[in-house]
Design a protein around this motif. Sequence first.
Motif, PDB file in Angstrom:
ATOM      1  N   UNK A 772       0.832  -1.197   0.000  1.00 11.95           N
ATOM      2  CA  UNK A 772       0.000   0.000   0.000  1.00 11.95           C
ATOM      3  C   UNK A 772       0.871   1.252   0.000  1.00 11.95           C
ATOM      4  N   UNK A 773       0.393   2.341  -0.580  1.00 11.19           N
ATOM      5  CA  UNK A 773       1.142   3.595  -0.540  1.00 11.19           C
ATOM      6  C   UNK A 773       1.399   4.041   0.899  1.00 11.19           C
ATOM      7  N   UNK A 774       2.496   4.719   1.111  1.00 14.98           N
ATOM      8  CA  UNK A 774       2.907   5.094   2.457  1.00 14.98           C
ATOM      9  C   UNK A 774       1.890   5.986   3.146  1.00 14.98           C
ATOM     10  N   UNK A 775       1.266   6.920   2.371  1.00 14.42           N
ATOM     11  CA  UNK A 775       0.349   7.854   3.021  1.00 14.42           C
ATOM     12  C   UNK A 775      -0.925   7.184   3.496  1.00 14.42           C
ATOM     13  N   UNK A 776      -1.224   5.986   2.981  1.00 17.55           N
ATOM     14  CA  UNK A 776      -2.412   5.271   3.441  1.00 17.55           C
ATOM     15  C   UNK A 776      -2.155   4.510   4.745  1.00 17.55           C
ATOM     16  N   UNK A 868     -12.483   9.049  11.529  1.00 19.75           N
ATOM     17  CA  UNK A 868     -11.728   8.606  10.352  1.00 19.75           C
ATOM     18  C   UNK A 868     -12.141   9.329   9.074  1.00 19.75           C
ATOM     19  N   UNK A 869     -13.177  10.186   9.137  1.00 17.18           N
ATOM     20  CA  UNK A 869     -13.674  10.824   7.919  1.00 17.18           C
ATOM     21  C   UNK A 869     -12.627  11.747   7.301  1.00 17.18           C
ATOM     22  N   UNK A 870     -12.033  12.608   8.126  1.00 16.48           N
ATOM     23  CA  UNK A 870     -11.007  13.509   7.601  1.00 16.48           C
ATOM     24  C   UNK A 870      -9.803  12.731   7.069  1.00 16.48           C
ATOM     25  N   UNK A 871      -9.466  11.673   7.780  1.00 15.65           N
ATOM     26  CA  UNK A 871      -8.336  10.841   7.336  1.00 15.65           C
ATOM     27  C   UNK A 871      -8.588  10.303   5.930  1.00 15.65           C
TER      28      UNK A 871
END
Length: 1032
Positions: A772-776, A868-871
């Motif tokens: 998975x991409x790092x930002x995820x 978790x919405x903003x995330x």
Amino acid sequence: MSPDVPLLNDYKQDFFLKRFPQTVLGGPRFKLGYCAPPYIYVNQIILFLMPWVWGGVGTLLYQLGILKDYYTAALSGGLMLFTAFVIQFTSLYAKNKSTTVERILTTDILAEEDEHEFTSCTGAETVKFLIPGKKYVANTVFHSILAGLACGLGTWYLLPNRITLLYGSTGGTALLFFFGWMTLCIAEYSLIVNTATETATFQTQDTYEIIPLMRPLYIFFFVSVDLAHRFVVNMPALEHMNQILHILFVFLPFLWALGTLPPPDALLLWAMEQVLEFGLGGSSMSTHLRLLVMFIMSAGTAIASYFIPSTVVSPFAMIAFLSLDSSLQGLHSVSVCIGFTRAFRMVWQNTENALLETVIVSTVHLISSTDIWWNRSLDTGLRLLLVGIIRDRLIQFISKLQFAVTVLLTSWTEKKQRRKTTATLCILNIVFSPFVLVIIVFSTLLSSPLLPLFTLPVFLVGFPRPIQSWPGAAGTTACVCADTVYYYQMVPRLTAVLQTAMAAGSLGLLLPGSHYLGRFQDRLMWIMILECGYTYCSINIKGLELQETSCHTAEARRVDEVFEDAFEQEYTRVCSLNEHFGNVLTPCTVLPVKLYSDARNVLSGIIDSHENLKEFKGDLIKVLVWILVQYCSKRPGMKENVHNTENKGKAPLMLPALNTLPPPKSPEDIDSLNSETFNDWSDDNIFDDEPTIKKVIEEKHQLKDLPGTNLFIPGSVESQRVGDHSTGTVPENDLYKAVLLGYPAVDKGKQEDMPYIPLMEFSCSHSHLVCLPAEWRTSCMPSSKMKEMSSLFPEDWYQFVLRQLECYHSEEKASNVLEEIAKDKVLKDFYVHTVMTCYFSLFGIDNMAPSPGHILRVYGGVLPWSVALDWLTEKPELFQLALKAFRYTLKLMIDKASLGPIEDFRELIKYLEEYERDWYIGLVSDEKWKEAILQEKPYLFSLGYDSNMGIYTGRVLSLQELLIQVGKLNPEAVRGQWANLSWELLYATNDDEERYSIQAHPLLLRNLTVQAAEPPLGYPIYSSKPLHIHLY
């Protein structure tokens, strides 16, 4: 709606009663909506009679023998020229003198236009009211010069002695002199003082002030015939023509008021079109520019043929027939050049009509005497030209007569069309049927539309105009909406099929100005032939609205009935009556076209089933896993990165161990995940104001890795330096960034106080293929809650999905590589974290089954608020993948309810692969929905809700080859209704959406015809540019 709805509402009736007298008189406004000072009316009368005064001076001097006729004309013209300049410069002075005042806008536009405050007889407001002036200085000069010429030549035209010589009657001279000067004053007032609104309106806006030239143009035409008669002697036909025109001259105001005579621009285009088609053997053109170019080229060819010494004989039969004509062997003449140029061209331009004309001319020549005028005075070319004109006008006459009879009969036989005045109108049409027939004949001779006023059996001769009926080029404007995309997809394929149908003759004889109507489900295609020539045809296709009104529905239903009776019913009787006799639509053929079939289903009983909703949550996790694995395995550059890593021998990925993370110590971390968080997002009313998803600010706060630099990511732990020695190594590539799941974000300045966290590495060196991409991998949830939710993660499904990937390695077998990846616990933990965080964003941590309202809102992209919405929304790509997974899961739920349960993982994979390959699942309002249609995705699905019936609906579009039914429309019925539409909207300003002339008419298809008109008068949602079709 009642058929006795007013033709014009009270407001528009009052406006029309003020405008029409102004049109009749050429501009003077004697009927105002308010009380005006007497000098307003006196000034208008003086300005109106001014040409007559100067003409009267010249006429008196001529009658007294003081001046000759041409000096009389020069004197009157000079005085009028001076007066015109004085009038125009007075208007300019008043404009410059007056102060601009911003007026308060009102909804009553016409009253706003009429209200004026007058202070004196010569005040600025008075002058501006009487003489609005010209927009351009050039027109100020040009129109003034024309006014002088018109007055001078008009004086010469109406000299009493001249009129007496023509008729030999003093009484007739007096009448012609009086009413002739009334005509001249009307034309002069419209040109130089105040231009009247013409009933014969062609353009929606008079940008270049062409309308003031209309009435003087006809004055100059009548005068030119008189001048020709003066200087050309021994031509009895010219004398008779001059006598007729002098009588017709006094009736010009009535012809102008009735809108029979066209404005200059329409007249020019109509004249070029008629000469090109009948005089030069060409065709109507698809654009005005093409018309002009083709007219010049064709006229040049006819002129050049005058200098050709002999004619080459062609082996083709019709050309051979023309080539053997004896007139070609004699001296050249203009008539021979025109006639034979047209005839030779018609053989190629319109072979069918050329053959018919040749047969008729040959037959008449064989059965008639050689001494008759037809054979003695006319060569073959001119005979063919006359036969061509007669053929065209005869077809027009029959079509106009059918249209008039249909309007008359249906006004009584159709109950919804029967008004209180219908009986009176029918009786008047019967009593004055010869006069009505004359109107139809006159309209036919001019090739102008037969105008049914308000679409009632009150017939007028519309002004001649181009065959397209509209001033602009076809396809330049349309009322674009969300449904327009369906026509964009359909038209290229429809055009290809039309090519075959036209070549096969399925649509009959192709003539410019022909109209066809295509029907499929809720779609209606209006096809117009713009241009037709040798082996080619140019057409315009319009798409009518899909959201059907009651009038639209009534007419569309009748269209369906006409096509069903023609193509679908099996007749057992040998002879049967046509139940749709008189309908303007004649069925032609059916065309197989690949387009979208639109099916709408009721999902109540599926989407609100408790069992289905209960399974939905588990299926959602599986779909999320599949979509994320597919996405990561296909990311561009992933395999190259792995290949480079192996070649360079870089260190393996070091990751923090999940079991080393301390649980959150703040009680707010746990309380924020309470189910009470969702109280403000209840399902009591799914149509309450929905919470708005926070928009992601692209790249604003994202961190980028620079070469040789390790950047800190909030929520993660980097390797720390103690003194001058590093305690760990993390490569630059973002795939190797260490992430501390669940650990609270730490201020960058406090990094030195953070404890050392031991790192872990992938057990498989190929796990990077699906990493998975790092930002995820950043965390937004407490680790205790994440561990609790991890129990819902389907590990067997996760491993199955990984083993199905198409991933090959140069040294090892694919199955072994995938097996190692599937057993990589660190990779699995990453997926558990990302999948469950997305799951929590979409549903929350509540184990209860979601409600149908919740499903509908999230399907539309409106997520409930949570920690978790903003995330999620800060990661647009991941958000779209999560939303895609949710929509796939809904489609899966519907398919399981319809087709039965899924037996194993392989069948589930097939379902998901089919969704990915063949389906677009989303919202009709999405841009991607339109893109999917234009890309011709085989299937599209959308979820909806009918608030009136309280049911959930599903809409499925299926791309397949289906039949479009096509029929031909009576072209004169279309032109007549469009002419009335132009008159109603542009002159009477009758734009009432519920007006009588737009109501449903099952035989005339009145509502559909209005829709198909060019905007702004009509409102098609799609209109193509001229489409060029090669027939052979």
